[in-house]
Design a protein around this motif. Structure first.
Motif, PDB file in Angstrom:
ATOM      1  N   UNK A 273       0.825  -1.207   0.000  1.00 35.81           N
ATOM      2  CA  UNK A 273       0.000   0.000   0.000  1.00 35.81           C
ATOM      3  C   UNK A 273       0.864   1.263   0.000  1.00 35.81           C
ATOM      4  N   UNK A 274       1.944   1.268   0.765  1.00 32.27           N
ATOM      5  CA  UNK A 274       2.827   2.425   0.794  1.00 32.27           C
ATOM      6  C   UNK A 274       3.447   2.703  -0.564  1.00 32.27           C
ATOM      7  N   UNK A 275       3.881   1.639  -1.250  1.00 31.76           N
ATOM      8  CA  UNK A 275       4.455   1.803  -2.589  1.00 31.76           C
ATOM      9  C   UNK A 275       3.418   2.325  -3.570  1.00 31.76           C
ATOM     10  N   UNK A 276       2.208   1.789  -3.494  1.00 32.74           N
ATOM     11  CA  UNK A 276       1.132   2.229  -4.374  1.00 32.74           C
ATOM     12  C   UNK A 276       0.823   3.706  -4.154  1.00 32.74           C
ATOM     13  N   UNK A 277       0.695   4.116  -2.898  1.00 34.94           N
ATOM     14  CA  UNK A 277       0.403   5.522  -2.595  1.00 34.94           C
ATOM     15  C   UNK A 277       1.544   6.430  -3.032  1.00 34.94           C
ATOM     16  N   UNK A 278       2.779   6.025  -2.828  1.00 33.20           N
ATOM     17  CA  UNK A 278       3.927   6.860  -3.192  1.00 33.20           C
ATOM     18  C   UNK A 278       4.013   7.047  -4.704  1.00 33.20           C
ATOM     19  N   UNK A 279       3.903   5.959  -5.454  1.00 25.76           N
ATOM     20  CA  UNK A 279       4.009   6.047  -6.914  1.00 25.76           C
ATOM     21  C   UNK A 279       2.838   6.817  -7.507  1.00 25.76           C
ATOM     22  N   UNK A 280       1.613   6.521  -7.057  1.00 28.76           N
ATOM     23  CA  UNK A 280       0.460   7.228  -7.614  1.00 28.76           C
ATOM     24  C   UNK A 280       0.451   8.695  -7.194  1.00 28.76           C
ATOM     25  N   UNK A 281       0.839   9.004  -5.964  1.00 29.97           N
ATOM     26  CA  UNK A 281       0.877  10.399  -5.519  1.00 29.97           C
ATOM     27  C   UNK A 281       1.895  11.216  -6.286  1.00 29.97           C
TER      28      UNK A 281
END
Length: 162
Positions: free
Chosen positions: A90-98
């Motif tokens: 989830x952290x990777x997903x939020x970082x890349x999408x943000x």
């Protein structure tokens, strides 16, 4: 000419021809690969030692909860490893999408159609970086210790002048 003759002959800076050849050999791609491999190995070993010592400390500090985190049970339906992997995902997903949304927003707000136009618009908005040509200070250091000594003496002399 023999090796002893080469060692005895020095150029203007005081380095022998053999030392100069050694410096030229260091720039070869083969040596860069070795340097990269060495630094990567040191980094990997350091990370494994740090991770292992952290796990050992956690096990030593509270062995009961450490063992409960390894295996799922009725009290804890999810293991610590599963929870950590889910959080990492989830952290990777939020970082890349943000970051992607932020960069896309900047691109659209600039009104650019291609990278060249975006570069020119950002170049006109952002401040210019002055060139250091010719360099004002030292650019060559014999090692890390020499660099740190240079930085510390340069910083201490500039802070004492204020």
């Amino acid at each position: 000419m023999e090796v002893n003759d080469k060692v005895s002959e020095f150029n203007i800076t005081g380095t022998s021809e053999i030392e100069l050849q050694h410096v030229k050999d260091l720039d070869k791609p083969r040596n860069k690969f070795r340097e990269t491999l060495f630094l990567s190995s040191v980094t990997g070993i350091s990370a494994m030692i740090a991770f292992g010592s952290t796990l050992a400390l956690a096990r030593k500090k509270d062995p009961t909860f450490f063992n409960k985190g390894l295996v799922s049970s009725k009290a804890l339906p999810e293991t610590g490893v599963d929870l950590a992997l889910r959080a990492l995902g989830y952290g990777s997903l939020y970082a890349v999408s943000g970051c992607g949304l932020l960069f896309y927003g900047i691109w659209k707000l600039s009104g650019a159609n291609d990278m060249q136009e975006f570069r020119m618009k950002m170049g006109s908005i952002l401040p210019r970086i002055s060139r250091n040509d010719p360099p004002q200070g030292r650019t060559e250091f014999e090692g890390f210790r020499d660099l740190i000594n240079y930085i510390s003496t340069d910083y201490s002399s500039s802070s004492s002048e204020k």
